[in-house]
Design a protein around this motif. Structure first.
Motif, PDB file in Angstrom:
ATOM      1  N   GLY A  88       4.973   6.375 -13.166  1.00  0.00           N
ATOM      2  CA  GLY A  88       6.043   5.400 -13.328  1.00  0.00           C
ATOM      3  C   GLY A  88       7.242   5.717 -12.463  1.00  0.00           C
ATOM      4  N   GLU A  89       7.615   6.981 -12.407  1.00  0.00           N
ATOM      5  CA  GLU A  89       8.722   7.408 -11.553  1.00  0.00           C
ATOM      6  C   GLU A  89       8.398   7.148 -10.086  1.00  0.00           C
ATOM      7  OE1 GLU A  89      11.040  11.581 -10.399  1.00  0.00           O
ATOM      8  OE2 GLU A  89       9.248  11.601 -11.661  1.00  0.00           O
ATOM      9  N   LEU A  90       7.147   7.398  -9.699  1.00  0.00           N
ATOM     10  CA  LEU A  90       6.713   7.180  -8.323  1.00  0.00           C
ATOM     11  C   LEU A  90       6.878   5.720  -7.918  1.00  0.00           C
ATOM     12  CD1 LEU A  90       4.965   8.068  -5.758  1.00  0.00           C
ATOM     13  CD2 LEU A  90       2.998   7.335  -7.112  1.00  0.00           C
ATOM     14  N   LEU A  91       6.361   4.805  -8.737  1.00  0.00           N
ATOM     15  CA  LEU A  91       6.444   3.386  -8.417  1.00  0.00           C
ATOM     16  C   LEU A  91       7.882   2.879  -8.480  1.00  0.00           C
ATOM     17  CD1 LEU A  91       3.267   2.154 -10.333  1.00  0.00           C
ATOM     18  CD2 LEU A  91       3.597   2.153  -7.860  1.00  0.00           C
ATOM     19  N   GLN A  92       8.668   3.424  -9.388  1.00  0.00           N
ATOM     20  CA  GLN A  92      10.065   3.014  -9.484  1.00  0.00           C
ATOM     21  C   GLN A  92      10.817   3.314  -8.190  1.00  0.00           C
ATOM     22  OE1 GLN A  92      11.785   1.214 -11.391  1.00  0.00           O
ATOM     23  NE2 GLN A  92      13.633   2.137 -12.222  1.00  0.00           N
ATOM     24  N   LYS A  93      10.485   4.432  -7.560  1.00  0.00           N
ATOM     25  CA  LYS A  93      11.181   4.845  -6.352  1.00  0.00           C
ATOM     26  C   LYS A  93      10.693   4.120  -5.101  1.00  0.00           C
ATOM     27  CE  LYS A  93      11.782   9.265  -5.839  1.00  0.00           C
ATOM     28  NZ  LYS A  93      11.592  10.721  -5.805  1.00  0.00           N
ATOM     29  N   LEU A  94       9.417   3.685  -5.099  1.00  0.00           N
ATOM     30  CA  LEU A  94       8.815   3.201  -3.858  1.00  0.00           C
ATOM     31  C   LEU A  94       8.464   1.719  -3.846  1.00  0.00           C
ATOM     32  CD1 LEU A  94       6.428   6.216  -3.163  1.00  0.00           C
ATOM     33  CD2 LEU A  94       8.646   5.760  -2.121  1.00  0.00           C
ATOM     34  N   ALA A  95       8.391   1.073  -5.000  1.00  0.00           N
ATOM     35  CA  ALA A  95       8.029  -0.341  -5.061  1.00  0.00           C
ATOM     36  C   ALA A  95       9.179  -1.117  -5.700  1.00  0.00           C
ATOM     37  CB  ALA A  95       6.737  -0.537  -5.870  1.00  0.00           C
ATOM     38  N   SER A 102      -1.299  13.877  -9.259  1.00  0.00           N
ATOM     39  CA  SER A 102      -2.105  14.726  -8.379  1.00  0.00           C
ATOM     40  C   SER A 102      -3.543  14.240  -8.234  1.00  0.00           C
ATOM     41  CB  SER A 102      -2.107  16.170  -8.896  1.00  0.00           C
ATOM     42  OG  SER A 102      -2.521  16.214 -10.249  1.00  0.00           O
ATOM     43  N   ALA A 103      -3.975  13.273  -9.069  1.00  0.00           N
ATOM     44  CA  ALA A 103      -5.338  12.741  -8.974  1.00  0.00           C
ATOM     45  C   ALA A 103      -5.424  11.483  -8.128  1.00  0.00           C
ATOM     46  CB  ALA A 103      -5.876  12.440 -10.378  1.00  0.00           C
ATOM     47  N   ILE A 104      -4.281  10.991  -7.623  1.00  0.00           N
ATOM     48  CA  ILE A 104      -4.234   9.671  -6.992  1.00  0.00           C
ATOM     49  C   ILE A 104      -4.330   9.780  -5.476  1.00  0.00           C
ATOM     50  CG2 ILE A 104      -2.829   7.604  -6.673  1.00  0.00           C
ATOM     51  CD1 ILE A 104      -1.611   8.152  -9.419  1.00  0.00           C
ATOM     52  N   GLU A 105      -5.220   8.987  -4.902  1.00  0.00           N
ATOM     53  CA  GLU A 105      -5.347   8.884  -3.447  1.00  0.00           C
ATOM     54  C   GLU A 105      -4.322   7.901  -2.896  1.00  0.00           C
ATOM     55  OE1 GLU A 105      -6.250   8.586   0.510  1.00  0.00           O
ATOM     56  OE2 GLU A 105      -6.823  10.166  -0.889  1.00  0.00           O
ATOM     57  N   HIS A 106      -4.298   6.693  -3.417  1.00  0.00           N
ATOM     58  CA  HIS A 106      -3.285   5.719  -3.030  1.00  0.00           C
ATOM     59  C   HIS A 106      -3.170   4.663  -4.118  1.00  0.00           C
ATOM     60  CE1 HIS A 106      -6.914   3.605  -1.440  1.00  0.00           C
ATOM     61  NE2 HIS A 106      -6.225   2.503  -1.704  1.00  0.00           N
ATOM     62  N   ILE A 161       2.931   9.306  -1.489  1.00  0.00           N
ATOM     63  CA  ILE A 161       2.906   9.838  -2.848  1.00  0.00           C
ATOM     64  C   ILE A 161       3.297  11.309  -2.845  1.00  0.00           C
ATOM     65  CG2 ILE A 161       1.387  10.394  -4.784  1.00  0.00           C
ATOM     66  CD1 ILE A 161      -0.181   7.844  -4.102  1.00  0.00           C
ATOM     67  N   GLU A 162       2.714  12.058  -1.914  1.00  0.00           N
ATOM     68  CA  GLU A 162       2.982  13.490  -1.837  1.00  0.00           C
ATOM     69  C   GLU A 162       4.435  13.770  -1.511  1.00  0.00           C
ATOM     70  OE1 GLU A 162       1.572  17.332   0.856  1.00  0.00           O
ATOM     71  OE2 GLU A 162       0.420  15.470   0.903  1.00  0.00           O
ATOM     72  N   LEU A 221       0.838  -1.192   0.000  1.00  0.00           N
ATOM     73  CA  LEU A 221       0.000   0.000   0.000  1.00  0.00           C
ATOM     74  C   LEU A 221       0.878   1.249   0.000  1.00  0.00           C
ATOM     75  CD1 LEU A 221      -2.799   1.322   0.235  1.00  0.00           C
ATOM     76  CD2 LEU A 221      -2.551   1.155   2.719  1.00  0.00           C
ATOM     77  N   ILE A 222       0.733   2.055  -1.035  1.00  0.00           N
ATOM     78  CA  ILE A 222       1.451   3.324  -1.140  1.00  0.00           C
ATOM     79  C   ILE A 222       0.437   4.422  -0.869  1.00  0.00           C
ATOM     80  CG2 ILE A 222       2.857   4.811  -2.614  1.00  0.00           C
ATOM     81  CD1 ILE A 222       3.688   2.352  -4.169  1.00  0.00           C
TER      82      ILE A 222
END
Length: 853
Positions: free
Chosen positions: A76-83, A149-153, A67-68, A61-62
């Protein structure tokens, strides 16, 4: 397609939550963390009310705070860094893959992970990765068409789930949940650039919720982002200046998304419009087949202008049946992705060649005036998907220890795919409209001038007409979960799907979780899966410029059932089939500590891949020549150097493991800390290459392609995180380790250049060429510091890759170094085929947020 037998399976996993720090005082910190721990999830289970603490499937769960605070501008950059199980390889000089990057999970392909939005299947991208990149030959899902910016989690299911969700879920599922009611209003601005001073990012976004009645809402998101190009090309020894563009393409991105509920109805969707520009290989002034010196006296760098338009719309109703506990969900989802190409700073060399042939003795000025345009529309590709679902779930009492939570449903899906032709000059030989009648070059009459615009030849009407495809499929599934005792959870799922063009498949899954003690549990899984060949893989057709040895060549990509593919006995693609086995344990002793370890193995048969270029001539295992006359005649008749096609060519085995450790530590005087340790390992091996008759396995799927599948993505990933919050200050430090990668496309071995060739391989600088390109493991650190002014304003200063790490430089005897610059070294400094974190170096940014609750 042969039906597969439903295998008994055991699926149990820890739902690992990425904790994060709050943004104000310590008391609010602790309350916020308690709320996150109870976040309900919807991925991997159809039992209402499951949380990350009691789920029976492996979900990461991210959260919105993570995310913020990630500093990421793209999903893609977000998931690359965190998953760590996710990979988002960057590439350059790779046609459309420059702007739509391949997104993978657990070391498999982009089309082997299913993307959901609010629990509903997301449509695929239209573009097919045809160059030598990760996911070569795949058409995955364009996750960057959704604004961050539209993503909750985000929920990441690290388990095969074809029995629950259908095709594409072999590697797992990524479910993107959009912001809903209670989100308030947030205005954000972000500015940043690389340490080198390029790659500037200017981004503004707005998100706001409008209440509808007592319980309804409408959440709206608007985002604009302008990203400048980066360039890490070396100085060409031949030109004594930088002549190539090697790095991120420039892009302008516009998004408008919505998510809402009103009574029993729900609706969500959005549109995105992205414009990008990348470059091809440099064309030197003396390239007889590709340049007209009267137009470009010093040569030229052709530019590729891409447009990606994406539209999605979902509508549904969800309610309970009467006074019962049974809930129904009836929905319809529409999705469309259109990918357009245009060429600029280019030319069609055959137009001037035609003019000179018809006008002998023409002056340079006349040739220049009659050489045709330097830009043209190359055409576009479109994919449309319509999905209709009816889902029903509730509890039944069979007299067992607990109620049985039962879910069942039907799905019907329609898909269409097609290519639109480009301008005449984008594909033709001269102005004749013909594509296989070249004219003598204006530089050297003994050389034929290349047809079509340089950089990316356009789609002809013939290609467009042959690419139109439609299909539909329907599915039925049953999914059950129940506790056989207080400590033992059992789940069973089965699914049947039938495709109008690819046959049917049956898959199954059984899941269990045994909590040995209150703090220690065991779990395991065995399941079957499948993936239907995508319409893009069935119908995609194009002519593109590829590398053949150290030369550029025209390669024809043949669709399923075409003359060229049929000449090698490949008439129709079949389903991929898979088996997934996993075993794991979880330890949660309390006091903020949670540890899990999961191992898995995925066996895939008949995996669909894009084969290497074939020129109609081959050799058998003894070195005797083998000529496929039908294929050779087809290439010669159309003026192509070689051809390629999709086939069910390889069987693979993937083994991996995930270790997740999180620890929350709260103090009275020093604030709250969260420690994170996430480790991912995977190893994919090709067990067999299924080559057509008359083609050697190493010819159909060369060592370069083998390396791309087996070692092109990091086998090891490690994320170490430290989050600290005290009063109005908070900071996050994330350290990512990317394991080593190895590729061999731009090597003599990978390109099929005889190593004894004295002019190309052994003769370069008098040393032996490198048999492969290796980049060692790298540690990257991201740091972000935030201050909350308590009036809705938050200021963030951060940096990605603050230690300014790059992949290892290419060895001086790598063929990379002189592609497009032969025979001197230059241009390429870093590899481009597999760069999990890119070649941009450090990036620094400042972000300002204003929130109203």
């Amino acid at each position: 397609m042969k039906k597969t037998i439903i295998h008994a399976a055991v699926v149990a996993t820890l739902a690992a939550s990425y904790s994060t720090t709050a943004q104000s005082a310590d008391e609010n910190n602790k309350a916020e963390k308690g709320k996150k721990a109870e976040t309900m999830i919807v991925t991997g289970t159809r039992v209402s009310g499951r949380t990350i603490e009691d789920t029976a499937v492996p979900v990461d769960l991210i959260t919105s705070d993570i995310i913020e605070e990630s500093g990421a501008s793209e999903v893609g950059e977000l998931l690359q860094k965190l998953a760590p199980s996710f990979n988002f390889s960057r590439t350059t000089v790779s046609d459309g893959t420059d702007i739509i990057r391949p997104a993978t999970l657990r070391g498999l392909g982009p089309d082997q992970v299913l993307i959901l939005v609010n629990g509903k299947r997301r449509h695929s991208q239209a573009w097919v990765n045809i160059q030598q990149t990760i996911g070569r030959g795949s058409a995955g899902t364009d996750i960057n068409s959704i604004p961050v910016s539209a993503i909750e989690h985000i929920e990441v299911l690290r388990d095969g789930a074809a029995a629950q969700y259908g095709s594409d879920a072999i590697a797992g599922v990524i479910n993107i949940i959009l912001k809903g009611g209670g989100a308030g209003t947030t205005l954000s601005g972000k500015w940043g650039e690389t340490k080198e001073g390029d790659g500037q990012v200017n981004q503004v976004s707005a998100n706001s919720t409008i209440n509808i009645g007592d319980t309804g809402f409408l959440n709206l998101t608007a985002e604009f982002r302008d990203r400048g190009a980066t360039n890490r090309a070396g100085i060409s020894n031949r030109k004594d200046r930088v002549i190539m563009r090697l790095g991120d393409s420039s892009s302008e991105n516009k998004y408008l998304f919505f998510n809402g509920e009103a009574g029993i109805a729900y609706f969500f969707g959005g549109v995105s419009d992205r414009i990008g520009q990348s470059a091809g290989f440099y064309r030197f002034e003396d390239r007889a087949d590709r340049n007209v010196p009267q137009v470009y006296s010093d040569g030229f760098l052709p530019l590729q202008n891409t447009t990606v338009k994406d539209t999605s719309l979902a509508f549904g109703v969800r309610d309970f049946i009467g006074e019962s506990s049974w809930e129904y969900d009836l929905s319809a989802v529409y999705g469309n992705n259109e990918f357009g190409f245009a060429a600029s700073n280019s030319l069609n060399a055959s137009i001037a060649a035609e003019y000179v042939q018809n006008n002998p003795g023409a002056t340079d000025a006349e040739i220049r005036a009659n050489s045709g345009p330097t830009s043209a529309d190359s055409g576009s590709i479109g994919f449309t998907q319509r999905t209709y679902n009816f889902d029903l779930n509730g509890a039944v009492d069979w007299g067992w220890y607990d109620d049985i939570y039962l879910a069942t449903g039907l799905e019907y899906r329609e898909e269409s795919y097609g290519i639109k032709a480009g301008d005449l000059v984008s594909y033709s030989c001269g102005y004749t409209g013909d594509t296989n009648n070249p004219f003598p070059s204006v530089i050297d009459p003994s050389v034929a001038a290349a047809c079509g615009m340089q950089g990316f030849p356009g789609y002809s009407p013939e290609i467009a007409a042959s690419s139109q495809r439609e299909r539909d499929n329907y599915a039925f599934y049953v999914d059950m979960e129940t506790n056989l005792s207080e400590n033992f959870l059992l789940g069973i799922a089965g699914r049947y799907e039938d495709y109008s063009d690819a046959g049917d498949a049956t898959t199954g899954k059984i899941s269990v979780r045994w909590d040995v003690t209150e703090s220690f549990g065991l779990r395991g899984a065995v399941s079957t899966g499948f993936r239907a060949p995508s319409l893009a893989q069935r119908a995609f057709t194009t002519v593109f410029t590829d590398v053949d040895g150290t030369e550029l060549s025209q390669t024809f990509h043949a669709p399923e059932g075409s003359v060229f593919a049929s000449a090698y006995g490949v008439e129709q693609l079949e389903h991929e089939s898979s088996e997934n086995v996993s075993l794991g344990a979880v330890y949660s002793p309390g006091n903020g500590l949670s540890i899990s370890l999961d191992a898995y193995q995925i066996d895939i048969e008949d995996r669909i891949v894009l084969g290497g270029g074939l020129n109609g001539q081959n050799a058998d295992a003894n070195g005797n020549p083998v000529v496929n006359q039908e294929a050779l005649d087809f290439l010669n008749a159309n003026g192509y150097n070689k051809g390629q096609f999709f086939s069910n060519a390889i069987d693979t085995e993937t083994f991996g493991a995930d270790l997740v450790l999180t620890y929350d530590w709260g103090t009275d005087d020093w604030g709250d800390f969260t420690f994170t340790w996430l480790t991912h390992y995977n190893r994919t091996e090709i067990k067999e290459i299924n080559a057509p008759d008359g083609v050697l396995p190493e010819t159909l799927f060369s060592q370069a392609q083998v390396d791309n599948v087996e070692t092109g993505q990091p086998r090891q990933r490690l994320l170490l995180g430290l989050d600290w919050a005290i009063n109005n200050w908070s900071t996050s430090l994330k350290v990512n380790r990317y394991g080593k990668v190895k590729t061999s496309f731009f090597t003599c071995q990978g390109l099929g250049i005889p190593t004894q060739n004295p002019d190309v391989c052994n003769g370069v600088l008098g040393i032996d060429p490198s048999p492969a390109v290796r980049s060692s493991a790298k540690w990257l650190a991201d740091l972000e510091v935030r201050y909350d002014f308590d009036n809705g304003v938050k200021l963030t200063v951060g940096g990605n890759n603050i230690t300014d790490e790059y992949p290892d430089k290419l060895p001086e005897n790598a063929v990379h170094r002189f592609i497009s610059d032969s025979p001197e070294f230059g241009n390429y400094i870093y590899p481009w085929e597999s760069t999990p974190f890119g070649i941009n170096g450090a990036f620094y940014y400042v972000k300002l947020d204003y929130s109203i609750q």
